[in-house]
Design a protein around this motif. Structure first.
Motif, mmCIF file in Angstrom:
data_model
loop_
_atom_site.group_PDB
_atom_site.id
_atom_site.type_symbol
_atom_site.label_atom_id
_atom_site.label_comp_id
_atom_site.label_asym_id
_atom_site.label_seq_id
_atom_site.Cartn_x
_atom_site.Cartn_y
_atom_site.Cartn_z
ATOM 1 N N LEU A 140 1.028 -1.308 0.345
ATOM 2 C CA LEU A 140 -0.144 0.116 0.401
ATOM 3 C C LEU A 140 0.737 1.518 0.500
ATOM 4 N N TYR A 143 2.157 1.992 -3.594
ATOM 5 C CA TYR A 143 0.857 2.732 -4.185
ATOM 6 C C TYR A 143 1.294 4.618 -3.972
ATOM 7 N N ASP B 132 -7.311 -4.719 0.296
ATOM 8 C CA ASP B 132 -6.158 -4.409 -0.328
ATOM 9 C C ASP B 132 -5.845 -3.152 -1.142
ATOM 10 N N GLY B 133 -7.477 -2.073 -0.708
ATOM 11 C CA GLY B 133 -7.764 -0.886 -1.788
ATOM 12 C C GLY B 133 -8.300 -0.601 -2.795
ATOM 13 N N TYR B 148 -6.086 3.410 -2.240
ATOM 14 C CA TYR B 148 -4.557 2.838 -0.874
ATOM 15 C C TYR B 148 -4.221 3.734 -0.186
ATOM 16 N N PHE B 152 -4.706 2.079 3.603
ATOM 17 C CA PHE B 152 -3.655 1.731 4.155
ATOM 18 C C PHE B 152 -4.242 2.413 6.495
#
Lengths: 145, 213
Positions: A140, A143, B132-133, B148, B152
């Protein structure tokens, strides 16, 4: 001064504890909490990562709140430290938010405190990477950054 | 002059009915997140539609399930294709029946959830994300470019709970640079609400919980 400010917060009915942490996740002061410094530091690391990730995206975090069934955490973020309050009722959250604004302002006026903080400043990248990151987090972050 | 608006204010069946009864030859464009849908009218009949991979009646049915999205109606001389032969009245009824039958599909379920959450005071946009976004759906016109980052944040919130022996928090509220985000879960998915920055989570929490039921 720091101790007194924290004590004032814990005197509010419904507050179970409060602590102040540097942006390196070092516990500066705490009161009324049953958690160890290690636990609070770990908690702070994750909160600081949220702040750092938002910072990378150009967003400055001022407040974070975590709600469980019977537990509430309110965090007031300044550039160099966090004040974190544990509450056991939602009815005092509004009061806590106002109190935290005042507390943060007073802390920033405290020369001894700000002088100490200056030697404990960490960059946002440090905050983001502090502690261990698992593969999902790393992916993540790729990204995000 | 083009007619523009949002499906939140004027539902698609009403828009179709209006164009058909007025015997319009027009192109209706619907912008939903990053997706575009088109419905073509000729002489007051729906003659062609496109939405993603779907063409014809299937596209109309999927478009009818949208709860929000900008629309624009423009006059056109002729449609690019003719994929629908049904009378507009039957087309509408059939599409509505098909929608009822697909009531339990995840897409419909999430659309309903978004509709309910959008009724809560202060809620501006809603994004539903996988852990996982990746984006499942979003009500934001520009999609969810921060997907994302949001995933997070929810991951860190879960770990923050673990650090003090608690579960993942039920709700997380973050105020950052004039924006407020509220994070929660729904069926193992991440739900992110962008709120009016002055909204206090504890004030609207019962309504959000009700909408999530």
């Amino acid at each position: 001064m720091v101790k007194k400010l924290l004590k004032d917060i814990t005197e509010i009915d419904g507050v179970s504890g409060v602590f102040i942490v540097s942006n390196r996740a070092e516990i500066i002061s705490k009161t009324g909490l049953e958690f160890s410094d290690k636990q609070l530091s770990a908690l702070s690391t994750y909160i600081l990562r949220i702040i750092a990730a938002l910072h990378i995206k150009g967003k400055k975090t001022t407040e974070l709140e975590f709600y469980w069934q019977n537990k509430y955490i309110i965090c007031k973020s300044s550039d160099q430290f966090l004040v974190v309050v544990f509450c056991n009722t939602p009815h005092i959250l509004a009061v806590i938010r106002i109190t935290l604004n005042v507390t943060t302002a007073k802390l920033l006026e405290d020369k001894k405190f700000t002088k100490w903080l200056k030697s404990h400043i960490a960059g946002k990248e440090f905050m983001l990477r502090k502690g261990s990151l698992d593969t999902a987090e790393e992916r993540l972050l790729e990204y995000i950054t | 002059m083009a007619l523009v608006g949002n499906l939140k204010d004027l539902k698609l069946p009403s828009l179709i009915q209006l164009n058909c009864m007025e015997r319009n030859s027009a192109k209706l464009t619907i912008e939903h997140g990053s997706q575009y849908g088109f419905i073509y009218f000729e002489g007051g009949q729906v003659v062609h539609a496109e939405f993603g991979q779907d063409i014809g009646e299937a596209a109309v049915t999927r478009l009818m399930g949208l709860y929000s999205g900008k629309f624009k109606v423009e006059s056109i001389a002729r449609p690019p294709a003719r994929t629908i032969k049904k009378h507009w009245n039957n087309l509408l009824l059939d599409s509505l029946h098909k929608l009822d039958d697909s009531e339990d599909s995840p897409e419909r379920k999430y659309n309903h959830l978004i509709e309910r959450l959008l009724t809560v005071r202060g809620v501006k946009t809603i994004s539903i994300l996988n852990r996982d976004g990746t984006v499942v759906t979003s009500s934001a016109p520009e999609g969810t470019p921060e997907n994302y980052l949001f995933a997070f944040i929810q991951m860190q919130a879960e770990k923050a709970g673990g650090a003090i022996g608690s579960e993942r928090p039920e709700f997380v509220s973050v105020a950052a640079t004039g924006r407020k985000y509220v994070f929660t879960d729904y069926n193992m998915l991440n739900v992110v609400l962008e709120m009016d920055h002055k909204t206090k989570l504890d004030m609207v929490l019962p309504l959000i919980k009700q909408a999530l039921k």
